[in-house]
Design a protein around this motif. Sequence first.
Motif, PDB file in Angstrom:
ATOM      1  N   GLN A  66     -79.154 -47.382  34.540  1.00 16.27           N
ATOM      2  CA  GLN A  66     -79.529 -48.253  35.647  1.00 16.27           C
ATOM      3  C   GLN A  66     -78.803 -49.588  35.575  1.00 16.27           C
ATOM      4  N   ALA A  67     -78.751 -50.191  34.388  1.00 18.85           N
ATOM      5  CA  ALA A  67     -78.063 -51.479  34.242  1.00 18.85           C
ATOM      6  C   ALA A  67     -76.577 -51.334  34.532  1.00 18.85           C
ATOM      7  N   LEU A  68     -75.987 -50.225  34.139  1.00 22.51           N
ATOM      8  CA  LEU A  68     -74.569 -49.991  34.392  1.00 22.51           C
ATOM      9  C   LEU A  68     -74.319 -49.771  35.883  1.00 22.51           C
TER      10      LEU A  68
ATOM     11  N   GLY B  19     -69.747 -49.070  29.059  1.00 24.50           N
ATOM     12  CA  GLY B  19     -69.617 -47.633  28.862  1.00 24.50           C
ATOM     13  C   GLY B  19     -69.955 -47.187  27.454  1.00 24.50           C
ATOM     14  N   VAL B  20     -69.435 -46.011  27.090  1.00 24.50           N
ATOM     15  CA  VAL B  20     -69.775 -45.391  25.813  1.00 24.50           C
ATOM     16  C   VAL B  20     -68.508 -44.851  25.134  1.00 24.50           C
ATOM     17  N   SER B  21     -68.551 -44.712  23.829  1.00 22.96           N
ATOM     18  CA  SER B  21     -69.516 -45.361  22.977  1.00 22.96           C
ATOM     19  C   SER B  21     -68.928 -46.662  22.450  1.00 22.96           C
TER      20      SER B  21
ATOM     21  N   THR C 287     -73.502 -51.155  27.513  1.00 19.38           N
ATOM     22  CA  THR C 287     -72.705 -50.367  26.576  1.00 19.38           C
ATOM     23  C   THR C 287     -73.626 -49.790  25.516  1.00 19.38           C
ATOM     24  N   ALA C 288     -73.277 -48.624  24.992  1.00 22.95           N
ATOM     25  CA  ALA C 288     -74.172 -47.963  24.037  1.00 22.95           C
ATOM     26  C   ALA C 288     -73.388 -47.085  23.085  1.00 22.95           C
TER      27      ALA C 288
END
Length: 248
Positions: free
Chosen positions: A95-97, A192-194, A222-223
């Motif tokens: 959602q935040a992205l 984005g990831v990772s 980001t995660a």
Amino acid sequence: MLTRRDLIGTIAAGSLAGASSLLFASGAQAFAEEAPADTSAPQMAGMPPFAKPVTTTQADLASSPKRVLIVVDYQVDFVDGGVFGRIEPAVAIEQALYEKVKEYQDSGDVVIYTMDTHPSDAYADTREGQFNPPHCIPGTPGWEVYGSLRSLLTPQRAIQILKGTYGSPDLPYAIKLIESQGTRIEYIEFAGVSTTCRVLHNAIIVFNSFPELPMVFDERTTASYTDERTRAQLDELEAWGFYVRRRS
């Protein structure tokens, strides 16, 4: 006279090691004819504009700097339902992205997104393929942009760059083409990831290509595999000179 239609272009990368017939295509708007000639550069291809033009002259462009958002590999295989299973922190930033990308697009700023792309018959022979199972194979559900971001991250609304390994050397090329049109970039933001792998690789490539531009991370968008790993990597990036917006 340049407009926003002239600013965003198609970036086409070279062939993947082990699969010389695969071209990394990408799409968005064509650059203006005023762009400097470069016989070594990939051929440009035009597509419809992704946003309503908001500036019309070189002076307008120079006086109204644009932000650049780079979203790295927010694809099904890296979020949920792909070969790596469900990665909860990656799911949690959706959602935040989405809100971040939409805000950039609505304000007429530049959005670039990378898509990890590997042909199934060649990946195992690559350096990266020695350490990871086949993933992000074109035409499979795992290759697609994940969830609600699929409606925003399209070749018609942003610059798409397909890449065959962790980092893309085409990112600096795309940004330099945007600058060549007279656009002054305010800062570059990464998402984005990772965070600890593909985002990191691309951020370092861009960081070293534009040593005087501010580089930004937002912890909400980001995660990595765990929140602890994400925070540790952001701490390291902050120590290197990146600006990090922390969760409130």
